[in-house]
Design a protein around this motif. Structure first.
Motif, short mmCIF file in Angstrom:
data_model
loop_
_atom_site.label_atom_id
_atom_site.label_comp_id
_atom_site.label_asym_id
_atom_site.label_seq_id
_atom_site.Cartn_x
_atom_site.Cartn_y
_atom_site.Cartn_z
N ARG A 1 7.73 -12.54 1.95
CA ARG A 1 6.95 -13.37 2.87
C ARG A 1 5.46 -13.02 2.76
O ARG A 1 4.61 -13.90 2.76
CB ARG A 1 7.43 -13.19 4.31
N ALA A 2 5.15 -11.74 2.67
CA ALA A 2 3.74 -11.33 2.56
C ALA A 2 3.13 -11.89 1.28
O ALA A 2 1.99 -12.36 1.28
CB ALA A 2 3.63 -9.81 2.59
N MET B 1 12.86 -7.00 -4.13
CA MET B 1 11.81 -7.34 -3.18
C MET B 1 12.45 -7.65 -1.84
O MET B 1 13.38 -8.44 -1.77
CB MET B 1 11.02 -8.54 -3.71
N THR B 2 11.97 -7.05 -0.80
CA THR B 2 12.50 -7.30 0.53
C THR B 2 11.98 -8.62 1.07
O THR B 2 11.00 -9.16 0.57
CB THR B 2 12.10 -6.17 1.49
N ALA B 3 12.65 -9.10 2.10
CA ALA B 3 12.25 -10.38 2.69
C ALA B 3 10.82 -10.30 3.21
O ALA B 3 10.05 -11.24 3.07
CB ALA B 3 13.21 -10.78 3.80
N SER B 4 10.45 -9.17 3.82
CA SER B 4 9.10 -9.07 4.38
C SER B 4 8.05 -9.05 3.27
O SER B 4 6.99 -9.65 3.41
CB SER B 4 8.97 -7.85 5.28
N ASP C 1 -0.31 -18.66 -0.25
CA ASP C 1 -0.74 -19.73 0.63
C ASP C 1 -2.23 -19.64 0.92
O ASP C 1 -2.96 -20.63 0.87
CB ASP C 1 0.07 -19.70 1.93
N ALA C 2 -2.72 -18.43 1.19
CA ALA C 2 -4.15 -18.23 1.46
C ALA C 2 -4.99 -18.60 0.23
O ALA C 2 -6.04 -19.24 0.35
CB ALA C 2 -4.42 -16.78 1.87
#
Length: 143
Positions: free
Chosen positions: A7-8, A1-4, A14-15
């Motif tokens: 984060r997504a 999994m990439t950092a972006s 979070d939402a």
């Protein structure tokens, strides 16, 4: 999994948590009070004390005691002296507390999760467990 993508995914979580948290202020209780009421309603809880609640939630004893006191004032919990140790106060859910749990806002999450295929639910539970295990314990000094 990439950092972006990590984060997504974190932003999606979070939402989800924010949406639930807003809705969890219901029935005259806040999310911490709902969590405490659920904790004491569990049959599996060996030690039903404010200290055991504090350990389970990773909060201070004072915070757990405040939550228990508020739920006792609302008639949802009752305190009694332990039959095994007269120095310890045990907590139980009252009939009014059990009735309140019928309107538990956790259903906002349970219902959609319950609608997922069993394999997806199992995988999701595993992922969430791994995330919880990988996160550092809550810092009591930042409260």
């Amino acid at each position: 999994m990439t950092a972006s993508s990590a984060r997504a995914t974190a932003e999606l979580l979070d939402a989800l948590f924010r949406r639930y948290h807003v809705e969890a202020f219901t029935g005259g209780l806040n999310p911490a009070q709902w969590a405490a009421l659920r904790f004491f309603a569990r049959d599996l809880t060996d030690s039903k004390t404010a200290v055991s609640l504090a350990r389970f939630q990773g909060v201070s004893r004072a915070s757990a005691n405040d939550t228990v006191r508020a739920l006792v004032r609302k008639g949802l919990l009752a305190r009694m002296v332990s039959a095994e140790d007269g120095r310890r106060q045990e907590v139980s859910v009252t009939e009014q507390g059990m009735a309140a749990l019928e309107g538990d806002p956790l259903a906002l999450l349970c219902n959609p999760i319950g609608g997922l295929p069993e394999e997806v639910r199992r995988d999701f539970a595993g992922v969430v467990s791994q995330l919880l295990a990988a996160m550092p314990a809550p810092s009591r000094g930042n409260r």
